[in-house]
Enzyme design. Structure first.
Site, PDB file in Angstrom:
ATOM      1  N   SER A 146      -0.903  -3.453  10.517  1.00 40.66           N
ATOM      2  CA  SER A 146      -0.655  -4.400   9.430  1.00 40.66           C
ATOM      3  C   SER A 146       0.611  -5.209   9.704  1.00 40.66           C
ATOM      4  CB  SER A 146      -0.465  -3.631   8.119  1.00 40.66           C
ATOM      5  OG  SER A 146      -1.546  -2.750   7.934  1.00 40.66           O
TER       6      SER A 146
ATOM      7  N   LYS B 104      -9.594  -2.283   2.158  1.00 41.97           N
ATOM      8  CA  LYS B 104      -9.269  -1.102   2.960  1.00 41.97           C
ATOM      9  C   LYS B 104     -10.104   0.110   2.537  1.00 41.97           C
ATOM     10  CE  LYS B 104      -6.026  -3.430   4.942  1.00 41.97           C
ATOM     11  NZ  LYS B 104      -6.233  -3.954   6.289  1.00 41.97           N
TER      12      LYS B 104
ATOM     13  N   ARG C 297       1.991 -12.158  -0.486  1.00 40.77           N
ATOM     14  CA  ARG C 297       0.681 -12.473   0.089  1.00 40.77           C
ATOM     15  C   ARG C 297       0.086 -13.756  -0.473  1.00 40.77           C
ATOM     16  NH1 ARG C 297      -1.705  -8.436   3.680  1.00 40.77           N
ATOM     17  NH2 ARG C 297      -0.177  -6.768   3.722  1.00 40.77           N
TER      18      ARG C 297
ATOM     19  N   ARG D 151       0.846  -1.192   0.000  1.00 41.23           N
ATOM     20  CA  ARG D 151       0.000   0.000   0.000  1.00 41.23           C
ATOM     21  C   ARG D 151       0.886   1.248   0.000  1.00 41.23           C
ATOM     22  NH1 ARG D 151      -1.639   0.742   4.369  1.00 41.23           N
ATOM     23  NH2 ARG D 151      -1.034  -1.105   5.517  1.00 41.23           N
TER      24      ARG D 151
ATOM     25  N   TYR E  95      -1.960  -3.656  -6.664  1.00 39.32           N
ATOM     26  CA  TYR E  95      -1.614  -4.428  -5.468  1.00 39.32           C
ATOM     27  C   TYR E  95      -2.606  -4.278  -4.320  1.00 39.32           C
ATOM     28  CZ  TYR E  95       1.463  -7.303  -2.791  1.00 39.32           C
ATOM     29  OH  TYR E  95       1.981  -8.366  -2.105  1.00 39.32           O
TER      30      TYR E  95
ATOM     31  N   CYS F 134       1.312  -7.469  11.949  1.00 40.84           N
ATOM     32  CA  CYS F 134       1.697  -7.648  13.358  1.00 40.84           C
ATOM     33  C   CYS F 134       1.036  -8.883  13.954  1.00 40.84           C
ATOM     34  CB  CYS F 134       1.322  -6.427  14.183  1.00 40.84           C
ATOM     35  SG  CYS F 134       2.391  -5.018  13.884  1.00 40.84           S
TER      36      CYS F 134
ATOM     37  N   HIS G  18     -10.142  -2.122  12.075  1.00 44.42           N
ATOM     38  CA  HIS G  18      -9.068  -2.969  11.558  1.00 44.42           C
ATOM     39  C   HIS G  18      -8.790  -4.062  12.585  1.00 44.42           C
ATOM     40  CE1 HIS G  18      -4.662  -3.041   9.863  1.00 44.42           C
ATOM     41  NE2 HIS G  18      -5.438  -3.883   9.227  1.00 44.42           N
TER      42      HIS G  18
ATOM     43  N   ASP H 109      -8.885  -9.526   9.653  1.00 46.33           N
ATOM     44  CA  ASP H 109      -8.415  -8.178   9.310  1.00 46.33           C
ATOM     45  C   ASP H 109      -9.416  -7.060   9.614  1.00 46.33           C
ATOM     46  OD1 ASP H 109      -6.279  -6.595   8.210  1.00 46.33           O
ATOM     47  OD2 ASP H 109      -7.471  -6.319   6.404  1.00 46.33           O
TER      48      ASP H 109
END
Ligand code: OXD
Ligand code: MN
Length: 589
Positions: free
Chosen positions: A249, A207, A366, A70, A198, A251, A227, A276
């Site tokens: 993100s 998002k 990913r 991102r 992406y 973590c 989130h 998420d």
């Protein structure tokens, strides 16, 4: 195909006039359509087939090397009034933003197919779900949206029934970072994204819709778009309680959502509802109920292994799209931390692997996979009512300062705890990695409006119910003087969740500290745990002096929000500040 929804029909025609595609395809979400897209991409090189014996229906996509994460500096919230976007967002006035991005969309789909992708965020029959339509010229995005959302005919039927939908226009453009923008127009429920193929930049349901536009809708309609992972924890007595947890993100949200209980905790089970995003609604029973608006996982591959997340590893051996991972000599997907017995031969860029040139898989590589493939998937993932949340957990990646776990004194204090989250940056976004930054509620990159107004919205729930979830803060990432992690993490995190749920049930002990109640070492179930008593003691202690310094940093951060800052948050800040001052003078007396 077309639609009976006039607004949708008119918008598709308007976009087609601007972007001038060769063809228009309305997606029905069928298996046959998915197969067709895969064949198309295998033919044009967008996808590479992986070993179909070991990994049936698994494919690899290699993105442009300048388009791997991102891009927060190219992401904008375009509200009429700049104040509404707040200091937490980049802002451009809507007229200027439309003009700027439309000039890039002009003719950008010539020679390409325009796909109309109707999707539903959340169970298709849930009143809490919201629909959107993404227009894109990327077959890769369409294929990912089919895994990540309820996409196709059923979503279109709901849109035709309900009328409203979020508009998302996406084109990969020329993939140049110079001509890349991700723009949100919350007042128009519209997203426009160009120049990236992406993840969060391009799969607009995630998002852009579920968090940035979603948080805006949530404020006006009285709910929360967060989130957060959602996980059900079943105790040996067979009772399941649900926890929603917000971490920045990369973590460990996916790992926590799919946690495998340690062998030393027999009878415990974990049920994955989401990894998420959570949409939380206050119901008549006074509790917060959560749905996962997504239908799949777009997870970080590196670090996913048999020890760290066996559930994830096992769900990835079929029907998965990988992005930017490496491959072995026999075309199996590979990433750092996957499997020591395999060796990467081709790196994420498609070149022969050379360890001197960096990791084999990109650190933000990913997997995209349906939630249904996860062994721990909750039977309630499609429940239109969602699941009731007992605890909300905030956390960050902090080598120092933050203890293993503490509890907020009450909901309002919990809002301060969430608003004060800080974490070391990761590879999920472009920019430096490992720098501590403020990431309130893990929403810094995703809150679609002024953070101060968002904290005010969170605080407003305090007066609406006395059955709200209890709020906690955890830190799995404390390091000792030698830079070693002090807490084993992964499955052992269940010990901390156990204490959290016992606190929610009024069953566990804690001591009051200036930052909130905290377990003593004996309050955590440490049976067969390989952590020394001294380390546990250190993990469960706070340094009042360093916390005072932290609070001053938080003050400076909050001050940026000026007049918008809710008084209630400053009051909580003062309470903590005074408690720390008292603790400090008791120490030095
Ligand atoms: C994600 C992120 O992809 O937070 O979930 O970056
Ligand atoms: Mn995320």
């Amino acid at each position: 195909m077309s639609t009976t929804n006039q607004a949708l029909q008119a918008w598709v025609e308007e976009v087609a006039r601007l972007t001038r595609p060769d063809r228009i395809h309305w997606c029905d979400g069928s298996e046959a359509e998915y197969r067709g897209l895969v064949e198309l991409m295998l033919g044009n090189g967008d996808l590479v087939a992986l070993n179909q014996e070991t990994h049936p229906n698994c494919y690899l996509h290699r993105s442009s090397p300048t388009d791997v994460a991102r891009t927060e500096h190219l992401t904008f919230i375009c509200t009429q009034d700049r104040e509404d976007a707040g200091p937490n967002n980049n802002w451009i006035a809507p007229d200027e933003a439309h003009a700027k991005i439309d000039s890039l969309f002009d003719g950008c789909m010539q020679g390409r197919t325009l796909y109309v992708v109707p999707y539903c965020m959340g169970p298709i029959d849930s009143p809490l779900s919201r629909c959107g339509v993404e227009i894109t010229d990327s077959p890769y995005v369409v294929a990912n949206m089919r895994i990540m959302t309820r996409m196709g005919a059923a979503a279109l039927a709901r849109i035709e029934r309900e009328g409203g939908f979020v508009k998302g226009l996406h084109s990969t453009g020329d993939l140049s970072p110079e001509r890349r923008f991700i723009m949100h127009f919350p007042e128009e429920l519209t997203i426009k994204s160009i120049g990236s193929g992406y993840g969060g930049n391009a799969l607009l349901g995630k998002k852009c819709h579920a968090l940035r536009i979603g948080s805006w809708q949530a404020r006006s309609e009285g709910w929360l778009a967060e989130h957060m992972l959602i996980v059900g924890i079943e105790n040996p007595q067979g009772e399941t309680h649900y926890v929603a947890a917000a971490f920045p993100s990369a973590c460990g949200k996916t790992n926590l959502a799919m946690l495998i209980p340690p062998a030393t905790m027999p009878g415990w089970k974990v049920w994955t509802v989401g990894d998420d995003i959570a949409w939380l609604h206050l119901r008549e029973d006074g509790r917060l109920w959560a749905i996962n608006p997504e239908a799949g996982f777009f997870g970080v591959a590196p670090g996913t292994g048999a020890k760290t997340n066996r559930n994830a590893l096992e769900m990835l051996d079929r029907d998965t799209i990988f992005t930017n991972v490496a491959v072995t000599a026999d075309q199996q997907p590979w990433w750092e931390g996957k499997n020591k017995d395999q060796t990467p031969v081709i790196d994420w860029k498609g070149n022969p692997f050379d360890a001197a040139k960096g990791p084999a898989a990109h650190p933000n590589s990913r997997f995209t996979v349906s939630a249904k493939q996860c062994a721990s998937v909750s039977p309630r993932i499609d429940d239109p009512a969602g699941v009731p949340i007992s605890a909300i957990v905030f956390g960050g990646r902090r080598a120092e300062l933050a203890p293993l776990v503490f509890q907020a004194r009450d909901w309002k204090h919990g809002v301060l705890v969430g608003a004060s989250v800080a974490s070391e940056t990761t590879a999920a976004a472009t920019g430096a990695v490992g720098v501590v930054r403020r990431d309130p509620m893990a929403m810094q990159p995703f809150c679609g409006y002024n953070f101060a107004d968002y904290w005010g919205h969170w605080l407003s729930f305090a007066d609406k119910s006395d059955k709200l979830p209890k709020i906690f803060h955890v830190n799995w990432f404390r390091q000792d003087a030698d830079g070693q992690f002090m807490w084993p993490g992964f499955g052992e995190n269940l010990r901390v969740l156990k204490w959290i749920l016992e606190r929610c049930a009024g069953q566990a002990e804690a001591v009051d500290t200036p930052i909130g109640p905290m377990p003593r070492a004996e309050d955590i179930d440490t049976a067969s745990l390989d952590v020394s008593p001294e380390t546990l003691e250190a993990l469960l202690s706070i340094d009042a002096g360093r916390w005072q310094a932290e609070l001053e940093d938080i003050r400076t951060y909050f001050a940026k929000y000026g007049e918008h800052m809710p008084r209630g948050l400053w009051e909580e800040f003062e309470r903590t500040r005074i408690a720390l001052e008292k603790a400090r003078s008791a120490e030095t007396a």
